[in-house]
Motif scaffolding. Structure first.
Motif: not given
Length: 120
Positions: A6-7, A9-10, A13-14, A108, A111-112, A115-116
């Motif tokens: 997940a990290a 991926k995030a 995305e950033q 950032k 946010a990451v 999400a993780a």
């Protein structure tokens, strides 16, 4: 591994590369990843954030916000990171570890890392 995935991926995305650290409740690293082209020293920062979040059982952004308000006493506390991007991981009310992200941009990182952590 779900949190690390997940990290990654995030971070993608950033549009940024960084370092990911997942630690146990004592802040001992269990998973460490430094992405290709991550900035120098991001791993040291992520390790510090993960340890801080685990042992102090709080989001490292809390001490960062304190510094912004002028609470400089946090700088004297050993192992307390005042950089955004480290969060403790709870199961119920028990801290089971932490996760930290380090990039050149603290917003950032926040946010990451959230999400993780949500992948847990």
């Amino acid at each position: 591994m779900k949190m690390a995935s997940a990290a990654r991926k995030a971070l993608a995305e950033q549009h940024i590369n960084g370092c990911i650290v997942i630690a146990d409740p004592d802040g001992v690293p269990l998973y460490v990843e430094r992405q290709v082209n991550a900035t120098p020293n991001c791993l040291s920062a992520a390790l510090g954030k993960a340890k801080s979040a685990a042992i102090f059982k709080t989001d490292t952004n809390v001490s960062y916000e304190g510094l912004v308000k002028g609470e400089v006493h946090n700088l004297a506390v050993p192992d307390l990171s005042s950089n955004p991007g480290g969060v403790p991981l709870f199961v119920g009310k028990t801290v089971v570890g932490s996760i930290a992200i380090s990039t050149p941009d603290g917003s950032k990182d926040l946010a990451v890392v959230h999400a993780a952590a949500n992948a847990l």
